[in-house]
Design an enzyme around this catalytic site. Sequence first.
Site, PDB file in Angstrom:
ATOM      1  N   ASN A  45       1.113  -5.329   1.501  1.00 35.91           N
ATOM      2  CA  ASN A  45       2.239  -4.829   0.750  1.00 35.91           C
ATOM      3  C   ASN A  45       3.650  -5.374   1.109  1.00 35.91           C
ATOM      4  OD1 ASN A  45       1.719  -2.856   2.579  1.00 35.91           O
ATOM      5  ND2 ASN A  45       2.365  -1.359   1.167  1.00 35.91           N
ATOM      6  N   GLU A  47       7.511  -4.484   0.211  1.00 37.67           N
ATOM      7  CA  GLU A  47       8.408  -3.729  -0.589  1.00 37.67           C
ATOM      8  C   GLU A  47       9.573  -4.459  -0.630  1.00 37.67           C
ATOM      9  OE1 GLU A  47       6.375   0.600   0.403  1.00 37.67           O
ATOM     10  OE2 GLU A  47       8.327   0.212   1.219  1.00 37.67           O
ATOM     11  N   CYS A  56       1.853  -5.422  -4.348  1.00 37.83           N
ATOM     12  CA  CYS A  56       0.633  -4.769  -3.424  1.00 37.83           C
ATOM     13  C   CYS A  56       0.003  -6.069  -2.565  1.00 37.83           C
ATOM     14  CB  CYS A  56      -0.227  -4.003  -4.331  1.00 37.83           C
ATOM     15  SG  CYS A  56       0.416  -2.772  -5.597  1.00 37.83           S
ATOM     16  N   GLU A  58      -3.173  -6.371  -2.459  1.00 37.86           N
ATOM     17  CA  GLU A  58      -4.268  -7.144  -3.165  1.00 37.86           C
ATOM     18  C   GLU A  58      -3.520  -8.233  -3.858  1.00 37.86           C
ATOM     19  OE1 GLU A  58      -3.607  -3.938  -3.109  1.00 37.86           O
ATOM     20  OE2 GLU A  58      -5.248  -2.672  -3.886  1.00 37.86           O
ATOM     21  N   CYS A  94      -4.588  -0.167  -7.070  1.00 39.27           N
ATOM     22  CA  CYS A  94      -3.751   0.585  -8.403  1.00 39.27           C
ATOM     23  C   CYS A  94      -4.072  -0.057  -9.600  1.00 39.27           C
ATOM     24  CB  CYS A  94      -2.125   0.351  -8.239  1.00 39.27           C
ATOM     25  SG  CYS A  94      -1.464  -1.067  -8.399  1.00 39.27           S
TER      26      CYS A  94
HETATM   27 ZN   LIG Z   1      -1.664  -2.705  -6.561  1.00 38.74          ZN
END
Ligand SMILES: [Zn+2]
Length: 138
Positions: A45, A47, A56, A58, A94
Amino acid sequence: MDERDIKKLVEAALSAREKAYVPYSHFQVGAALLAKNGNVYKGCNVENASYGAAICAERTAFVKAVSEGEREFAAIAVAGGRENESIQGYAYPCGICRQFMLEFCDRDFTIIVARSTEDYKCHSLEEIIPMGFSADNL
Ligand SMILES: [Zn+2]
């Protein structure tokens, strides 16, 4: 997937987690995406001060793979937890990442959520995003 392949993918996710850029949430996530041809793409991830610009682990892995020409995927391992702590729980993808997976993967694509190479769970994409909206619906 046999146990040895799962453990290798989890190891890759754990190593990707170390690269996470998380100055705001301090929640590090790593992912390792296995293409059907055997190639593995790692992601973490990343940010941003503009929080909504974060991505993210993934999707980082998917974007890396797709931008290299990969289109067929077998599995992804995901491992996440608070910075400087051992992983406490399973970091499930998510909603946005589940939708992203639906774009490129079959319903039997495997999602491995891991706390360690010894402690993980496997799910199918169908399980984690049932009745999803994909190109099949268009
Ligand atoms: Zn995600």
